[in-house]
Write a protein that holds these residues in place. Structure first.
Motif, PDB file in Angstrom:
ATOM      1  N   LYS A 117       4.424  -1.593  -0.266  1.00  0.00           N
ATOM      2  CA  LYS A 117       3.049  -1.630  -0.735  1.00  0.00           C
ATOM      3  C   LYS A 117       2.142  -1.633   0.488  1.00  0.00           C
ATOM      4  N   ASN A 163       1.487   8.219  -5.648  1.00  0.00           N
ATOM      5  CA  ASN A 163       1.380   6.771  -5.509  1.00  0.00           C
ATOM      6  C   ASN A 163       0.107   6.336  -6.225  1.00  0.00           C
ATOM      7  N   TYR A 164       0.002   5.027  -6.461  1.00  0.00           N
ATOM      8  CA  TYR A 164      -1.074   4.549  -7.321  1.00  0.00           C
ATOM      9  C   TYR A 164      -1.785   3.341  -6.728  1.00  0.00           C
ATOM     10  N   ILE A 165      -3.044   3.200  -7.084  1.00  0.00           N
ATOM     11  CA  ILE A 165      -3.804   2.003  -6.741  1.00  0.00           C
ATOM     12  C   ILE A 165      -3.621   1.011  -7.876  1.00  0.00           C
ATOM     13  N   TYR A 186      -7.858  -2.610  -1.425  1.00  0.00           N
ATOM     14  CA  TYR A 186      -7.122  -2.128  -2.598  1.00  0.00           C
ATOM     15  C   TYR A 186      -5.653  -1.966  -2.218  1.00  0.00           C
ATOM     16  N   SER A 187      -4.773  -2.154  -3.182  1.00  0.00           N
ATOM     17  CA  SER A 187      -3.332  -2.054  -2.926  1.00  0.00           C
ATOM     18  C   SER A 187      -2.787  -0.744  -3.475  1.00  0.00           C
ATOM     19  N   VAL A 188      -1.903  -0.121  -2.691  1.00  0.00           N
ATOM     20  CA  VAL A 188      -1.296   1.160  -3.049  1.00  0.00           C
ATOM     21  C   VAL A 188       0.215   0.971  -3.134  1.00  0.00           C
ATOM     22  N   GLU A 189       0.794   1.465  -4.220  1.00  0.00           N
ATOM     23  CA  GLU A 189       2.243   1.351  -4.404  1.00  0.00           C
ATOM     24  C   GLU A 189       2.743   2.446  -5.332  1.00  0.00           C
ATOM     25  N   GLN A 215      -6.158   7.254   2.930  1.00  0.00           N
ATOM     26  CA  GLN A 215      -5.215   7.840   1.979  1.00  0.00           C
ATOM     27  C   GLN A 215      -3.970   8.358   2.687  1.00  0.00           C
ATOM     28  N   HIS A 217      -3.552   7.463  -6.502  1.00  0.00           N
ATOM     29  CA  HIS A 217      -4.095   7.229  -5.165  1.00  0.00           C
ATOM     30  C   HIS A 217      -4.583   8.548  -4.579  1.00  0.00           C
ATOM     31  N   GLU A 247      -0.098   6.802   2.439  1.00  0.00           N
ATOM     32  CA  GLU A 247       0.952   7.669   1.910  1.00  0.00           C
ATOM     33  C   GLU A 247       2.111   7.778   2.895  1.00  0.00           C
ATOM     34  N   TYR A 278      -7.774  -3.904  -6.931  1.00  0.00           N
ATOM     35  CA  TYR A 278      -8.698  -3.915  -5.805  1.00  0.00           C
ATOM     36  C   TYR A 278      -9.627  -5.103  -5.901  1.00  0.00           C
TER      37      TYR A 278
END
Length: 215
Positions: free
Chosen positions: A171, A11-13, A189-192, A157, A199, A161, A16
């Protein structure tokens, strides 16, 4: 049918935002800055600068204003008010809602002017700021606010996840919302599934320690 969670998928940031010292940073760029002033005045000026239209903002406590402004930068171009948005919120800080708790306690202990305000009491839980953001952006996924002695990058984290891989959110917006008196710092920060930086604990810590770091 059981759903198996594959925590090996990346997954990715995607973006932010950091607010500290009367400044707003997004993805390594300074968006707004105000000179030496109180947080209250800074929050009003930032609200006006970003052309936010949400009158309830002015009734919020300072912790909620800080979280609201930071989330606004993260979410303003990614959510639609007319539909439910499957975005989770996972926040943490050190002092909980102590700033508002102290103000409410002052209203009780003043025997000559005893007037415990319901408008202040409603904010004596830190997760109320999550409710303000959820209403603003019509968020319908899970949310949680934790209290830690220090920024819990590994916990954040793993929690994000889990939410993504279990399908509970599309997200996750994670971060640290700390405010007590005039000392404050907010990092969200956003993770998707797609984004610019993987991430992981190292990237999260880089964002937390350096507001000018670029994804």
């Amino acid at each position: 049918m059981k759903r198996y969670i594959n925590l090996e998928e990346s997954n990715y940031i995607s973006n932010y935002c950091v607010i500290e010292e009367n400044s707003v940073f997004a993805n390594g760029q300074k968006l707004f800055e105000l000179g030496n002033t109180s947080f209250s005045e800074f929050a009003k000026a930032a609200y006006k600068n970003f052309e936010i239209d949400y009158p309830k903002f002015f009734k919020m406590d300072n912790l909620s204003k800080l979280a609201f402004l930071t989330a606004e930068i993260i979410l303003r171009n990614t959510t639609e008010s007319e539909k439910e948005n499957n975005i989770a919120l996972v926040f943490a800080n050190q002092s909980s809602s102590l700033d508002t708790d102290a103000k409410y306690q002052d209203s009780i202990t003043d025997k000559e002017n005893y007037f415990p305000s319901p408008a202040v009491f409603v904010y004596t839980l830190p997760n109320i700021c999550i409710g303000e953001i959820s209403i603003r952006h019509n968020l319908k996924s899970e949310s949680a606010f934790f209290v830690f002695d220090a920024f819990p990058s590994e916990f954040m984290q793993n929690y994000a996840e889990m939410l993504l891989e279990s399908g509970k959110a599309e997200k996750v917006v994670c971060g640290w919302i700390e405010l007590y008196k005039e000392k404050y710092r907010s990092i969200l920060y956003s993770v998707e599934k797609q984004g610019k930086s993987e991430h992981n604990k190292e990237t999260i810590n880089q964002i937390y320690t350096n507001s000018l770091w670029t994804l």
